[in-house]
Design an enzyme around this catalytic site. Structure first.
Site, short mmCIF file in Angstrom:
data_model
loop_
_atom_site.label_atom_id
_atom_site.label_comp_id
_atom_site.label_asym_id
_atom_site.label_seq_id
_atom_site.Cartn_x
_atom_site.Cartn_y
_atom_site.Cartn_z
N HIS A 56 0.83 -1.20 0.00
CA HIS A 56 0.00 0.00 0.00
C HIS A 56 0.87 1.25 0.00
O HIS A 56 1.34 1.69 1.05
CB HIS A 56 -0.90 -0.04 1.25
N HIS A 58 1.38 5.22 -2.15
CA HIS A 58 0.87 6.20 -3.11
C HIS A 58 2.07 6.88 -3.77
O HIS A 58 2.81 7.57 -3.09
CB HIS A 58 -0.02 7.23 -2.42
N ARG A 60 1.71 8.78 -6.61
CA ARG A 60 1.21 10.06 -7.16
C ARG A 60 1.46 10.30 -8.64
O ARG A 60 1.15 11.39 -9.14
CB ARG A 60 1.79 11.25 -6.37
N ASN A 90 -5.34 5.71 -6.90
CA ASN A 90 -6.00 7.03 -6.83
C ASN A 90 -5.10 8.15 -7.37
O ASN A 90 -4.84 9.15 -6.71
CB ASN A 90 -6.47 7.34 -5.40
N HIS A 177 -10.64 -0.03 1.39
CA HIS A 177 -10.49 1.10 2.32
C HIS A 177 -11.82 1.16 3.07
O HIS A 177 -12.83 1.63 2.54
CB HIS A 177 -10.23 2.38 1.51
N ASN A 276 -6.05 9.28 7.20
CA ASN A 276 -7.27 8.51 7.08
C ASN A 276 -6.92 7.02 7.01
O ASN A 276 -6.13 6.64 6.15
CB ASN A 276 -8.01 8.92 5.80
N ASP A 303 1.06 2.76 3.61
CA ASP A 303 0.13 3.83 3.22
C ASP A 303 0.88 5.15 3.04
O ASP A 303 0.38 6.22 3.39
CB ASP A 303 -1.03 3.98 4.21
N HIS A 307 2.14 14.53 0.33
CA HIS A 307 1.27 15.68 0.01
C HIS A 307 2.12 16.94 -0.07
O HIS A 307 3.11 17.08 0.63
CB HIS A 307 0.20 15.86 1.10
#
Ligand code: NCD
Ligand code: ZN
Ligand code: ZN
Length: 428
Positions: A56, A58, A60, A90, A177, A276, A303, A307
Site C-alpha cells: 500500500h 501512493h 502520485r 488514486n 479502504h 485517514n 500507506d 502531500h
C-alpha cells in the site's frame, strides 16, 4: 557479476555467514571464497532479511508529480529496504484501465530500484458506480493482482459483492479502504474525547468496523479473497479474528503510524498528523500490535501518502489526510514490535516481506534466504539509530510525522535481484 555479503545474520539468528550472489540468485551461504570481480558488502553485526514488500503506497504518478513520482517514490522505497511496492490507483487520471497500469509498471521497471506493481481501481474513476475492467488490467502487461479504490470505500454492497465474485475468476484480491461514508461525513479526527474538545466532527470506529464485518461476510459467501487496508481499531481486530476463525479468506494490514501514534497528537494542531483512517487511542495501538504479532493482522503496509506543502501546512480542516512512510517503516516496526519483544526479526520478515508478497501474489519476493532463491534482500543494523529529517528523505514531499525523532534500526543496504539499489543511505 557477483556480490558477497560478509558476516550478516539471516533473520538475526545463529552465527554470522557470508552470502554469495551470482546473476541475481543466492548461490552459496556459509564461508564463501570471494570471487575476484565481486562487490563486497561488509555486514558484520547486521541482520539479513528478505526485501520488504509494501502492499500500500501512493506514488502520485500520474497527476501529482509535484509531490512524488515513480522515480522518487522508488528511491524512498529502496532506501527503506523495499524491493517491491504496490502503487495505489488514486492517481489523476485514475489507474482504472490497462493504459495507465501498464505505464506505471513500465516506468517502475525503467527506474529499476523496486518492482512497482500497479493496483487497479475497482470502480471506474473511483466513483463507486460501476466496475472497472478488472480482467483487462489483470491480463495486461502489468499483470494487476490487487484491486482497490483506496482513498475511497467501495461502499455499495452490491458493487462490492460483484467485485469479490469477479475476483475469484481472475485470482486477484480486492483491497478495501473500510469507511462507511455516511458515518464519516465531515469527519476530521477519531471520534472521542479529544476531537470533541477541539470541536472536530468525529470519525467513529464503527465506520470502519461495520464495513469490515460486511465485507468479510460478502467474501465468505463469494469464496473470495478480501484484503483490509490500514486497520485502525480494536473492533476491527475483533471482527478479523472472528472472520478468520470462520474460514473467511481475509487478510489485513496495519500501518506503522497506527502502531505508534495516537490522537494525543491532535493537541499539536499540526495537520501532519491528519490521516485517514485517523490516529486512534492508546488501547487501539496496543491491540493492533498484539493482533499483528498473533497474525490476526497479517502484515505492515506503509500507506505512504505524500502531500504538497500547501495541502499540509494549512488549517487542520483544510489539510489533506496522509503521511510519508516508506523510509521510516522499518524503524517504527523496530520500535513498536521488536523493542517491545512482540516480534523477533523472523517475525519482521513475515510481516514486512513474506505475508505481503503472498497476499500480492508475487512469486519472487518474500522468499526464504536460501540457495537458489532470488536475491531480493535487505540489510538492517539493529543497534544503530537515526534522526528523521523530512527534508532529507528521498520523497519530494516532506510530510513525515516523525520529524526530529530518534528511531532504532537502520537499513544499510537493499538488493533487487542481486543489484545493490541502496547502500548506507544512498541510492546506487
Ligand atoms: C491517502 C492518500 O493521500 O491518497 N490518504 C490517507 O490519509 N491515508 C488515501 C488513503 O489511503 O485512504
Ligand atoms: Zn485508504
Ligand atoms: Zn492509501
Amino acid at each position: 557479476m557477483s556480490t558477497v555479503i560478509q558476516g550478516a545474520r539471516p533473520y538475526g539468528e545463529g552465527d554470522p555467514v557470508d552470502v554469495l550472489i551470482e546473476d541475481g540468485v543466492i548461490t552459496a551461504i556459509g564461508a564463501v571464497d570471494v570471487p575476484e570481480d565481486a562487490d563486497v558488502l561488509d555486514a558484520s553485526g547486521q541482520v539479513l532479511l528478505p526485501g520488504f514488500v509494501d502492499l500500500h503506497t501512493h506514488l502520485r504518478e500520474p497527476g501529482r508529480e509535484d509531490t512524488e513520482t515513480i522515480d522518487t517514490g522508488s528511491a524512498a522505497a529502496a532506501l527503506g529496504g523495499y524491493t517491491a511496492v504496490f502503487a495505489m490507483a488514486n492517481t489523476d487520471p485514475v489507474a482504472d484501465n490497462a493504459v495507465i497500469v501498464e505505464h506505471v509498471w513500465r516506468r517502475g521497471q525503467e527506474v529499476g530500484l523496486v518492482d512497482v506493481h500497479p493496483v487497479g481501481a475497482v470502480t471506474v474513476g473511483l466513483k463507486g458506480e460501476k466496475l472497472a475492467e478488472l480482467g483487462t488490467m489483470a491480463n495486461s502487461q502489468a499483470r494487476v493482482k490487487v484491486f482497490s479504490d483506496d482513498g475511497l470505500c467501495v461502499a455499495d454492497p452490491l458493487l462490492m459483492r460483484r467485485a469479490l465474485e469477479y475476483s475469484t475468476a481472475l485470482d486477484v484480491v480486492i483491497a478495501q479502504h473500510a469507511e462507511e461514508p455516511r458515518l464519516t461525513v465531515g469527519a476530521q479526527a477519531h471520534e472521542g474525547e479529544r476531537a470533541a474538545r477541539l470541536g472536530y466532527p468525529g470519525w467513529p470506529a464503527a465506520a470502519e468496523e461495520s464495513i469490515v464485518a460486511r465485507d468479510c461476510l460478502l467474501a465468505l459467501h463469494a469464496n473470495a479473497r478480501l484484503h483490509v487496508c490500514h486497520v485502525s481499531t480494536t473492533g476491527t481486530a475483533d471482527v478479523l479474528a472472528w472472520a478468520k476463525e470462520r474460514g473467511t479468506q481475509v487478510t489485513a494490514e496495519v500501518t506503522p503510524h497506527h502502531l505508534l501514534l495516537t490522537d494525543e497528537r491532535l493537541a499539536t494542531y499540526d495537520p501532519v498528523n491528519k490521516v485517514n483512517p485517523p490516529l486512534r487511542t492508546q488501547s487501539d495501538t496496543a491491540r493492533l500490535r498484539t493482533a499483528l504479532a498473533e497474525g490476526v493482522i497479517d502484515c505492515v503496509a506503509t500507506d505512504h501518502a505524500p502531500h504538497a506543502v500547501q495541502d499540509k501546512d494549512t488549517e487542520w480542516t483544510a489539510a489533506r489526510p496522509g503521511m510519508l512512510g516508506l523510509q521510516t517503516a522499518l524503524s517504527i516496526v523496530a520500535e513498536t514490535m521488536v523493542r517491545t519483544g512482540l516480534l523477533d526479526w523472523r517475525g519482521v520478515a513475515r510481516v514486512m516481506s513474506e505475508r505481503p508478497a503472498e497476499i500480492g501474489n508475487l512469486a519472487d519476493h518474500g522468499r526464504p534466504i536460501a540457495v537458489g532463491e532470488p536475491a531480493n534482500l535487505t540489510l538492517v543494523d539493529p543497534d544503530a539509530e537515526w534522526t528523521v529529517r523530512g527534508a532529507e528523505l528521498a520523497s519530494i514531499a516532506a510530510n513525515t510525522p516523525y520529524e526530529g525523532m530518534r528511531l532504532p534500526g537502520v537499513v544499510t543496504a537493499t538488493l533487487l535481484r542481486g543489484r545493490i539499489t541502496a547502500r548506507d543511505g544512498k541510492i546506487c
